[in-house]
Design a protein around this motif. Structure first.
Motif, PDB file in Angstrom:
ATOM      1  N   VAL A 500     -27.714  30.698   2.043  1.00  0.00           N
ATOM      2  CA  VAL A 500     -26.494  30.236   1.382  1.00  0.00           C
ATOM      3  C   VAL A 500     -26.219  28.773   1.714  1.00  0.00           C
ATOM      4  O   VAL A 500     -25.818  27.998   0.836  1.00  0.00           O
ATOM      5  N   LEU A 501     -26.507  28.378   2.958  1.00  0.00           N
ATOM      6  CA  LEU A 501     -26.345  26.957   3.288  1.00  0.00           C
ATOM      7  C   LEU A 501     -27.272  26.108   2.431  1.00  0.00           C
ATOM      8  O   LEU A 501     -26.915  25.013   2.000  1.00  0.00           O
ATOM      9  N   ILE A 504     -25.663  25.633  -0.751  1.00  0.00           N
ATOM     10  CA  ILE A 504     -24.583  24.638  -0.685  1.00  0.00           C
ATOM     11  C   ILE A 504     -25.160  23.215  -0.652  1.00  0.00           C
ATOM     12  O   ILE A 504     -24.650  22.310  -1.304  1.00  0.00           O
ATOM     13  N   TRP A 505     -26.278  23.060   0.065  1.00  0.00           N
ATOM     14  CA  TRP A 505     -26.940  21.753   0.061  1.00  0.00           C
ATOM     15  C   TRP A 505     -27.385  21.410  -1.365  1.00  0.00           C
ATOM     16  O   TRP A 505     -27.189  20.283  -1.846  1.00  0.00           O
ATOM     17  N   ASP A 507     -26.065  22.411  -4.030  1.00  0.00           N
ATOM     18  CA  ASP A 507     -24.872  22.068  -4.786  1.00  0.00           C
ATOM     19  C   ASP A 507     -24.479  20.627  -4.525  1.00  0.00           C
ATOM     20  O   ASP A 507     -24.025  19.916  -5.416  1.00  0.00           O
ATOM     21  N   GLN A 508     -24.686  20.184  -3.288  1.00  0.00           N
ATOM     22  CA  GLN A 508     -24.343  18.803  -2.941  1.00  0.00           C
ATOM     23  C   GLN A 508     -25.307  17.792  -3.543  1.00  0.00           C
ATOM     24  O   GLN A 508     -24.914  16.684  -3.860  1.00  0.00           O
ATOM     25  N   SER A 509     -26.590  18.155  -3.646  1.00  0.00           N
ATOM     26  CA  SER A 509     -27.533  17.118  -4.061  1.00  0.00           C
ATOM     27  C   SER A 509     -28.018  17.278  -5.493  1.00  0.00           C
ATOM     28  O   SER A 509     -28.329  16.306  -6.144  1.00  0.00           O
ATOM     29  N   TRP A 510     -28.103  18.493  -5.998  1.00  0.00           N
ATOM     30  CA  TRP A 510     -28.589  18.667  -7.362  1.00  0.00           C
ATOM     31  C   TRP A 510     -27.509  19.193  -8.289  1.00  0.00           C
ATOM     32  O   TRP A 510     -27.729  19.356  -9.483  1.00  0.00           O
ATOM     33  N   GLY A 511     -26.371  19.571  -7.732  1.00  0.00           N
ATOM     34  CA  GLY A 511     -25.274  19.969  -8.594  1.00  0.00           C
ATOM     35  C   GLY A 511     -25.281  21.412  -9.014  1.00  0.00           C
ATOM     36  O   GLY A 511     -24.508  21.811  -9.862  1.00  0.00           O
ATOM     37  N   ARG A 512     -26.170  22.230  -8.458  1.00  0.00           N
ATOM     38  CA  ARG A 512     -26.038  23.643  -8.741  1.00  0.00           C
ATOM     39  C   ARG A 512     -26.274  24.392  -7.464  1.00  0.00           C
ATOM     40  O   ARG A 512     -27.104  24.027  -6.657  1.00  0.00           O
ATOM     41  N   PHE A 513     -25.498  25.475  -7.278  1.00  0.00           N
ATOM     42  CA  PHE A 513     -25.561  26.221  -6.045  1.00  0.00           C
ATOM     43  C   PHE A 513     -26.877  26.988  -5.950  1.00  0.00           C
ATOM     44  O   PHE A 513     -27.534  27.024  -4.921  1.00  0.00           O
ATOM     45  N   TRP A 514     -27.222  27.595  -7.052  1.00  0.00           N
ATOM     46  CA  TRP A 514     -28.401  28.441  -7.023  1.00  0.00           C
ATOM     47  C   TRP A 514     -29.168  28.228  -8.305  1.00  0.00           C
ATOM     48  O   TRP A 514     -28.597  28.357  -9.389  1.00  0.00           O
ATOM     49  N   GLY A 515     -30.446  27.872  -8.261  1.00  0.00           N
ATOM     50  CA  GLY A 515     -31.176  27.582  -9.492  1.00  0.00           C
ATOM     51  C   GLY A 515     -32.369  28.478  -9.703  1.00  0.00           C
ATOM     52  O   GLY A 515     -33.173  28.235 -10.587  1.00  0.00           O
ATOM     53  N   TRP A 516     -32.535  29.504  -8.863  1.00  0.00           N
ATOM     54  CA  TRP A 516     -33.685  30.414  -8.966  1.00  0.00           C
ATOM     55  C   TRP A 516     -34.999  29.642  -8.884  1.00  0.00           C
ATOM     56  O   TRP A 516     -35.980  29.974  -9.526  1.00  0.00           O
ATOM     57  N   ASP A 517     -34.980  28.595  -8.099  1.00  0.00           N
ATOM     58  CA  ASP A 517     -36.165  27.806  -7.803  1.00  0.00           C
ATOM     59  C   ASP A 517     -37.070  28.679  -6.915  1.00  0.00           C
ATOM     60  O   ASP A 517     -36.578  29.490  -6.148  1.00  0.00           O
TER      61      ASP A 517
ATOM     62  N   ASN B 322     -27.227  13.515  -2.190  1.00  0.00           N
ATOM     63  CA  ASN B 322     -26.397  14.406  -1.373  1.00  0.00           C
ATOM     64  C   ASN B 322     -24.928  13.977  -1.347  1.00  0.00           C
ATOM     65  O   ASN B 322     -24.191  14.354  -0.460  1.00  0.00           O
ATOM     66  N   TYR B 333     -24.091  13.737 -10.246  1.00  0.00           N
ATOM     67  CA  TYR B 333     -25.099  13.654  -9.200  1.00  0.00           C
ATOM     68  C   TYR B 333     -26.143  12.615  -9.546  1.00  0.00           C
ATOM     69  O   TYR B 333     -26.536  12.492 -10.702  1.00  0.00           O
ATOM     70  N   ILE B 349     -22.395  18.215 -13.974  1.00  0.00           N
ATOM     71  CA  ILE B 349     -22.205  19.658 -13.962  1.00  0.00           C
ATOM     72  C   ILE B 349     -20.721  19.974 -14.012  1.00  0.00           C
ATOM     73  O   ILE B 349     -19.923  19.380 -13.297  1.00  0.00           O
TER      74      ILE B 349
END
Lengths: 611, 384
Positions: A500-501, A504-505, A507-517, B322, B333, B349
């Motif tokens: 989850v962290l 959150i990272w 979300d901070q750098s790519w703008g999405r929390f979860w991308g199924w990467d 970041n 971003y 976003i």
């Protein structure tokens, strides 16, 4: 009891002494101060490091080892670098290049005999052909290259590295670097006069211009070919402005006030060529004095790193883990309390050495412990071993110690092989350049990996025990299950928090929390797997055997998400692509499936006496 | 409580731990499928087809038949959510011993809510901006629009936007603000244009650059970094039935195309869908730092001027790796750069639920700490 404690202390100290051994080993007895040279700082790959690190990493890339056997004695990496730079005619004959691919050997017209290492002179006649083939393969996308194309591109880049090294301080094979530099400096003023069309330019000045042009060409070549930048900026200049020999010689200030490092390196080169240790050491000392005055921090950080390189804590750690593991086995066989103390002492020493190595890396790099695949392997083993040592305090059956030592050893072994691709303290790409997130997300998730592997190792030992131990001992089995269960819960906590962290990272750098990467999915799989084990246990769908089988398979899930997803080469996380390890991964997974199947067979199915 | 009525039996089944295990297994399988599907399909399409869907469909080669083969992420997620909530309230006792489980499961439920909210409400777009430029819109490269702009008034453009789905459906498109009707004659998801050679058939377009080009349909792509060049053959028809001209419109054709009718000038284009913002950004500086002596990027950062007349804001903001700019419900971003470091690209976003995972993470970890901590304390106390 007292005897056990003294055994523990003695084996602990003995373990530490074994680890400290390499620090006290004397280098070559030759009076040439190779070690002093290897501690000089340089800038390469975006960071300041000692010549020793550069030499080791280069030789590792070129040869796959950190030293090189020449005429029955081993040449250290620094010594090899000295030969390559200052005595290239000798270095060209060293068998330094590993060439495995039969098609590449065919291209070179070389015989594949017992020897798979070749010298530069053997390859040199076909150098242009290799370059042309490598250029062709660079036009193919890296994922689609054939084995030959990958191998030839790889050989080309190793040859290029070697050629750059040869042309870093002086042009490959130059006769007299000191005199050349001196005459360059002398010629510069008159040549400048001629070039600027001064009326007073004499015929001598004109001549000076001509020879200067030749030299300039050479320095220009050095500036572009150099493998590293050995000349630090003077005190007061911008700390990033390191230069290589060519750049420093051509700098506008060179004529009036040449960089002292230029003379120092030219004199060292000359002395080394002429085998004059005293002159070499003098030039080295003088340069050290200058460095201590102008760039003390670069000199001291390079020296610390050289000590770290020599100590090789992770190699000693591996040895100690194996010794601890053997001691545990011996204890199981003999059932003597002293042997148990020895095993604990050895494991303690191994964990301490491992810890010191980790701390040293953190200090040298100024970063949290996990920054790349290599350091994640080192860290996973550390977590598992520490956790094993801790758990052994409560379940004094040896399983936790054995599991911890096993995972510690294996992960250091994996790290050792991952480290062969070059500098393990490389700089971080922009998106990763955040100590906060490296310290939180990356460290927590790696702790989770370590715990999951320890649980897997405990599962393996439970299964082995199921078939090896004759007397059924319900109490031990129960204790072991409880221990595994606890480690899985610990692992679930850290993998979940880490995952989850990571979100959150992201979300901070790519703008999405979860991308199924793929990498995110891999982490999610471990969380789901650990959660499934715990829930299956709570419902009673599985019991002791089920937990152990699932814990063993958890190793497969973890290794796939740790390394497997990197091999897919898709997604934002694909920084560390590696292809060689694929078959090892398959073997690892297959082995674990085999062990899991063993667990499903009735206990002692193969023993003769079916009691 | 014996499950005797059908209703109770259903509730019992939905709240059973066995269903939890089944769902966890399905979730793992889906995750693996999604990961592997990304190799040929690219992340976005793979996620849309496996996770952001109720069922995973399979289309046999060369057939238009769609067969559901696996429950999709939407179904498994919803089931797990129902299972979790029901089990929580029907089975788990309210005691201090189970407090940790309550907290962590609540956090987990929130995580599901967050992911569903992302699936339904998140809008993702981009803003490429050059140094000195001012932009008040973002673009969505994965969705197109047919933009008809009335450029008669040099002070103000009047835009009519027609979504891709309507263009794709074909047929005739009328809009009250347009004095003509658009007839979509052909539409291709991906295509290639090249200059019409002597052997090519005459172009179907009569107006604009398309008249001198030859269009060649291509299979659609979805891989990482690949983009479709859609094309539409559009005829503009006046109310009296007179043809105003036929145009090839494509997001691959940059040149403006259009015509004049009833004294008004119209320009037509097929372009990335635009979302207009109630504020604007001006790129003042862009920095691309590298590590000394290498090409390894160290940091990217853009200094922008944010101006919002409506809210009276006019200030500088720094967007770096970041370190996004959050404003007006959107987050900007640093995503990419180009044109010799004079162009900066922001990913934009809009996700109203972006804070949910933060809360959920805190709850779950706290819950697990409490639960496992109590258990560990118990086990250690017992072993002594």
């Amino acid at each position: 009891m007292r005897r056990s404690y003294s055994m523990l202390a003695a084996s602990f100290v003995a373990g530490l002494l074994i680890a400290a051994g390499p620090l006290f080993s004397r280098g070559s007895k030759a009076d040439l101060d190779v070690r002093g040279f290897s501690r000089l700082p340089l800038l390469e790959g975006g960071r300041i490091k000692p010549i020793d690190s550069f030499a080791r990493n280069s030789l590792l890339v070129i040869r796959g080892q950190q030293s090189l056997p020449v005429d029955k004695h081993r040449l250290t990496a620094a010594h090899w670098l000295l030969d390559s730079m200052f005595r290239p005619e000798a270095a060209d004959t060293y068998k330094a290049f590993v060439i495995d691919d039969p098609d590449v050997l065919g291209l070179l017209g070389l015989e594949r005999g017992k020897e798979r290492r070749f010298a530069y002179w053997q390859v040199e006649p076909k150098r242009e052909e290799i370059r042309a083939q490598a250029e062709r393969s660079h036009r193919v996308e890296s994922g689609r290259r054939s084995r030959f194309q990958t191998a030839v591109a790889n050989l080309d880049s190793r040859l290029e590295l070697y050629e750059r090294i040869k042309n870093t301080v002086m042009v490959n094979g130059a006769d007299d670097p000191v005199r050349e530099f001196e005459s360059f400096v002398k010629l510069l003023p008159s040549a400048l006069k001629a070039m600027h069309g001064s009326a007073k330019a004499s015929a001598a000045d004109q001549k000076a211009t001509k020879s200067l042009t030749e030299m300039l060409d050479r320095y220009r070549f050095l500036a572009s070919a150099a493998a590293f930048k050995p000349l630090p900026p003077r005190a007061g200049e911008h700390p990033d402005e390191w230069t290589n020999v060519g750049e420093a010689a051509m700098s506008p200030a060179a004529a009036a006030d040449p960089h002292p490092g230029l003379y120092a390196y030219a004199r060292m080169a000359q002395a080394y060529k002429d085998s004059e240790p005293a002159a070499f050491n003098d030039a080295l000392r003088a340069f050290e004095v200058w460095l201590r005055r102008e760039r003390p921090e670069a000199l001291s950080s390079a020296r610390s790193e050289e000590i770290f390189n020599r100590a090789q804590p992770f190699v000693s750690g591996m040895t100690l883990y194996v010794m601890a593991l053997l001691a545990v086995c011996l204890w199981w066989a003999t059932r003597r309390a002293e042997v148990q103390s020895v095993s604990t002492g050895l494991l303690g020493a191994a964990v301490l050495v491992h810890t010191l190595g980790l701390c040293a890396r953190v200090i040298l790099q100024g970063r949290p412990p996990v920054t790349n695949l290599y350091s994640s392997a080192v860290f996973v083993g550390w977590v598992a071993a520490l956790l094993g040592l801790f758990a052994e305090r409560f379940h004094k059956k040896g399983f936790a110690a054995a599991g911890g030592a096993l995972v510690g050893f294996c992960s250091l072994l994996v790290a050792h092989h991952l480290g062969s691709s070059g500098d393990t303290m490389e700089m971080m790409r922009a998106v990763l350049d955040s100590n906060f997130w490296l310290a939180t997300h990356v460290v927590t998730i790696t702790i989770g990996y370590g715990a999951t592997f320890l649980a897997g190792a405990l599962g393996v030992s439970w299964i082995v025990r199921l078939h090896f131990v004759k007397k059924h001992d319900a109490e031990t089995s129960k204790a072991l299950t409880g221990l595994t269960y606890g480690v899985i819960a610990f692992g679930l906590f850290w993998t979940f928090v880490g995952t989850v962290l990571g979100g959150i990272w992201a979300d901070q750098s790519w703008g999405r929390f979860w991308g199924w990467d793929p990498k995110e999915n891999g982490a999610l799989l471990i969380v789901l797997w650990n959660a499934a084990i715990l829930h299956a246990r709570w419902t009673g769908a599985i019991r002791d055997r089920g937990i152990m089988v699932m814990a063993v398979l958890g190793n497969v899930v973890t290794s796939l998400s740790w390394f497997g997803v990197n091999m897919l080469g898709v997604g934002l996380h694909s920084y560390g692509f590696m292809d060689k390890a694929f078959w090892w991964l398959v073997a690892f997974a297959a082995g674990h499936f085999l062990i899991a199947t063993l667990a499903l067979l009735p206990p002692r199915f193969w023993t003769a006496d079916k009691a | 409580m014996r499950p005797n009525t059908p209703w109770r039996r259903l509730v019992a089944a939905l709240s059973s731990m066995r269903l939890t295990l089944v769902c966890l297994g399905l979730m793992m399988a889906l995750t693996v499928i999604c990961t592997l599907a990304q190799v040929p399909l690219g992340t976005h399409v793979a996620v849309d087809r496996t996770i952001r869907t109720f069922l995973v469909w399979w289309q046999p080669e060369g057939s238009s038949l769609q067969i559901p083969v696996f429950p999709g992420g939407g179904m498994v997620g919803a089931l797990l959510f129902i299972n979790l909530s029901l089990a929580q309230f029907m089975k788990l006792e309210w005691s201090r011993r189970k407090f940790g489980l309550w907290v962590s499961h609540l956090g987990l439920a929130l995580l599901f809510v967050g992911e569903f909210s992302t699936a339904f409400f998140q809008v993702e777009s981009h803003m490429p901006i050059e140094i000195g430029q001012t932009r008040d819109y973002t673009e969505d490269y994965r969705r197109l629009e047919l933009a008809v702009v009335d450029t008669t008034d040099s002070e103000r453009d009047a835009l009519t936007s027609i979504p891709e789905s309507i263009v794709k459906a074909g047929g005739e498109i009328a809009h009250p603000s347009l004095p003509f009707m658009l007839r979509v004659k052909r539409y291709h998801e991906n295509s290639q244009f090249h200059m019409r050679g002597p052997t090519d058939p005459p172009s179907e377009a009569t107006l604009g650059v398309g008249a001198s080009l030859h269009m060649h349909p291509e299979p659609p792509v979805s891989g990482e970094g690949e983009q479709n060049a859609a094309s539409a053959l559009v005829e503009a028809v006046a109310p009296d039935g007179r043809s105003l001209g036929i145009l090839w419109l494509s997001n691959a054709l940059g040149a403006p195309q259009g015509f004049i009718t009833e004294g008004r000038t119209f320009s037509l284009s097929l372009r990335a869908r635009r979302y207009y913002l109630p504020f604007s950004l001006t790129l003042k500086e862009f920095h691309h730092d590298k590590y000394a002596g290498t090409n390894i990027p160290k940091n990217f950062s853009s200094l922008v001027r944010l101006s919002d007349a409506g809210r009276g804001e006019n200030r500088d903001a720094l967007i770096s790796m970041n370190n996004p700019l959050r404003y007006g419900g959107k987050a900007f971003y640093q995503a990419s750069f180009g044109k010799n470091d004079t162009l900066s690209v922001f990913q934009v976003i809009q996700n109203p639920g972006w804070l949910i995972p933060y809360l959920s993470c805190i709850l779950v970890s706290l819950g697990m700490l409490i639960h496992f901590g109590l258990k560990l304390a118990g086990a250690m106390g017992g072993s002594k």
